[in-house]
Motif scaffolding. Structure first.
Motif, PDB file in Angstrom:
ATOM      1  N   LEU A 157       9.824  58.998  70.113  1.00 21.11           N
ATOM      2  CA  LEU A 157      11.063  58.186  69.552  1.00 21.11           C
ATOM      3  C   LEU A 157      10.616  56.983  69.177  1.00 21.11           C
ATOM      4  O   LEU A 157       9.928  56.464  69.845  1.00 21.11           O
ATOM      5  CB  LEU A 157      12.272  58.238  70.642  1.00 21.11           C
ATOM      6  N   GLU A 161      15.126  53.549  68.764  1.00 16.93           N
ATOM      7  CA  GLU A 161      15.914  54.716  69.004  1.00 16.93           C
ATOM      8  C   GLU A 161      15.661  54.638  70.841  1.00 16.93           C
ATOM      9  O   GLU A 161      16.855  54.630  71.345  1.00 16.93           O
ATOM     10  CB  GLU A 161      15.289  56.092  68.642  1.00 16.93           C
ATOM     11  N   LEU A 165      19.116  53.930  73.575  1.00 13.61           N
ATOM     12  CA  LEU A 165      19.416  54.869  74.761  1.00 13.61           C
ATOM     13  C   LEU A 165      19.113  53.920  75.998  1.00 13.61           C
ATOM     14  O   LEU A 165      19.573  54.665  76.923  1.00 13.61           O
ATOM     15  CB  LEU A 165      18.437  55.984  74.686  1.00 13.61           C
ATOM     16  N   PHE A 183      20.853  66.429  75.155  1.00 19.38           N
ATOM     17  CA  PHE A 183      20.179  65.094  74.631  1.00 19.38           C
ATOM     18  C   PHE A 183      19.339  65.263  73.109  1.00 19.38           C
ATOM     19  O   PHE A 183      19.695  64.423  72.266  1.00 19.38           O
ATOM     20  CB  PHE A 183      19.123  64.902  75.934  1.00 19.38           C
ATOM     21  N   ILE A 184      18.777  66.301  73.127  1.00 16.12           N
ATOM     22  CA  ILE A 184      18.107  66.611  71.692  1.00 16.12           C
ATOM     23  C   ILE A 184      19.005  66.746  70.572  1.00 16.12           C
ATOM     24  O   ILE A 184      18.925  66.115  69.457  1.00 16.12           O
ATOM     25  CB  ILE A 184      17.246  67.869  71.718  1.00 16.12           C
ATOM     26  N   THR A 186      21.964  65.489  70.345  1.00 12.83           N
ATOM     27  CA  THR A 186      22.761  64.077  70.129  1.00 12.83           C
ATOM     28  C   THR A 186      21.813  63.072  69.286  1.00 12.83           C
ATOM     29  O   THR A 186      22.586  62.157  68.815  1.00 12.83           O
ATOM     30  CB  THR A 186      23.291  63.482  71.429  1.00 12.83           C
ATOM     31  N   LEU A 187      20.649  63.267  69.258  1.00  6.77           N
ATOM     32  CA  LEU A 187      19.722  62.368  68.684  1.00  6.77           C
ATOM     33  C   LEU A 187      19.787  62.328  67.200  1.00  6.77           C
ATOM     34  O   LEU A 187      19.531  61.532  66.508  1.00  6.77           O
ATOM     35  CB  LEU A 187      18.222  62.632  69.232  1.00  6.77           C
ATOM     36  N   ASP A 188      20.082  63.563  66.531  1.00  2.00           N
ATOM     37  CA  ASP A 188      20.121  63.630  65.071  1.00  2.00           C
ATOM     38  C   ASP A 188      18.832  63.401  64.472  1.00  2.00           C
ATOM     39  O   ASP A 188      18.777  62.510  63.516  1.00  2.00           O
ATOM     40  CB  ASP A 188      21.349  62.847  64.466  1.00  2.00           C
ATOM     41  N   LEU A 189      17.805  63.681  64.970  1.00  2.00           N
ATOM     42  CA  LEU A 189      16.446  63.596  64.416  1.00  2.00           C
ATOM     43  C   LEU A 189      15.902  64.427  63.261  1.00  2.00           C
ATOM     44  O   LEU A 189      16.531  65.317  63.249  1.00  2.00           O
ATOM     45  CB  LEU A 189      15.248  63.730  65.511  1.00  2.00           C
ATOM     46  N   GLU A 194      12.184  66.484  65.672  1.00  2.00           N
ATOM     47  CA  GLU A 194      13.091  67.153  66.568  1.00  2.00           C
ATOM     48  C   GLU A 194      12.046  68.362  67.104  1.00  2.00           C
ATOM     49  O   GLU A 194      12.368  68.556  68.527  1.00  2.00           O
ATOM     50  CB  GLU A 194      14.365  67.750  65.888  1.00  2.00           C
TER      51      GLU A 194
END
Length: 318
Positions: A157, A161, A165, A183-184, A186-189, A194
């Motif tokens: 990250l 970012e 967090l 968790f992954i 919600t990050l919108d990578l 991702e």
């Protein structure tokens, strides 16, 4: 005749002894030899038997985490080379099918994990032995009492970012299987990042719990078997336990890489690159009769260059 009777009896008695004594002695000697010969085998079976791995201990599985947005991971357990290879595959990956191209997630949604594994293997020219689809909740049950994996998010990250967090000072995070999935999500990578993060989470989980997995993983899969979509048989689970036992004994290397490709934001498609097949067959067994040279991308030719974070090169590692 009466006087000769006792003499005949004793003569017969001693002749019988003369015949039986050597046979009895030979039997006693053979029994003692057999007991001594069986002692090493009995001692070796009292602990964990050590056996050399065979082709049965080389297994490639497509694992699908059936969350709201499904996630896919190729896993190869290779006891012969004492290695575990993890390869997250973006759900947006473009696969070659009989009627044209289809996204991995769409293939999974419409026809299930078996079809998704078949098309992914055919597109990359690799052999996928088994498939497994599991919900995050069932995955948590399989993980059971094992310690949650600790993941260092540095390099996965960006600093901004991490700050958002609240992890800028301590970027190491413990995540249960259910927490990791959420968790992954919600990050919108970007797709490539991702995939790298997902691979890092799985890598940490298997590396940190490798010694416990031979017992915990097969038992956990049996416990939730009613909630799985898989073609792993009961015999496969016994082989899995043996394979994991050997991998733990050999302190196997656990690596995570991502199949190279490009993501197009407009079409939301992840196209495998020209060298994707060569990359995949370096990590996984090639399909029987597979071409030695990489095939073209599954979709039309790539047009404009994409942003660096949305391109995965063959050398990318988490």
């Amino acid at each position: 005749m009466r006087r000769s009777g006792p003499r005949a009896f004793w003569l017969s008695f001693f002749l019988t002894l003369a015949i039986l004594m050597p046979l009895l002695g030979a039997f006693v000697f053979y029994s003692a030899w057999q007991e001594r010969a069986s002692e090493p085998a009995a001692r070796s079976q009292s602990g964990v038997p050590v056996q050399r791995p065979t082709s049965a201990n080389d297994l490639t599985v497509l694992a699908a985490v059936a969350a709201e947005e499904p996630a896919f991971l190729l896993v190869r357990l290779n006891a012969i080379d004492a290695a575990v290879t993890l390869c997250p595959v973006p759900a947006e990956s473009v696969l070659l099918g009989p009627g044209g191209t289809v996204l991995l997630a769409d293939s999974y949604a419409s026809a299930g994990p078996a079809r998704a594994a078949q098309l992914l293997g055919g597109t990359l020219n690799i052999t996928i032995d088994r498939y497994l689809a599991i919900t995050p909740g069932s995955l948590g049950q399989v993980w059971g009492d094992l310690e949650d994996p600790r993941v260092n998010l540095t390099g996965l990250l960006e600093q901004s970012e991490l700050e958002s967090l609240g992890l800028s000072e301590s970027p190491v995070l413990s995540l249960s299987p259910e927490e990791a999935t959420a968790f992954i999500a919600t990050l919108d990578l970007p797709v490539a990042r991702e995939a790298r993060l997902r691979g890092a989470v799985w890598q940490a989980a298997l590396r940190q719990q490798l010694e416990e997995l031979p017992t915990a993983l097969p038992a956990g899969l049996r416990a939730v078997s009613g909630n799985l979509l898989t073609d792993l048989s009961a015999a496969d689970l016994y082989d899995l336990a043996d394979t994991l036992t050997w991998l733990a004994k050999e302190n196997a290397e656990v690596t995570a890489e991502t199949v190279p490709g490009r993501y197009d934001k407009e079409s939301r498609r992840y196209d495998f690159a020209q060298d994707s097949i060569a990359f995949a067959t370096r990590l996984f067994p090639a399909a029987e009769g597979a071409s030695a040279s990489p095939a073209p991308s599954a979709s039309a030719a790539v047009s404009d260059p994409l942003e660096p974070e949305e391109t995965v090169s063959p050398t990318t590692r988490p």
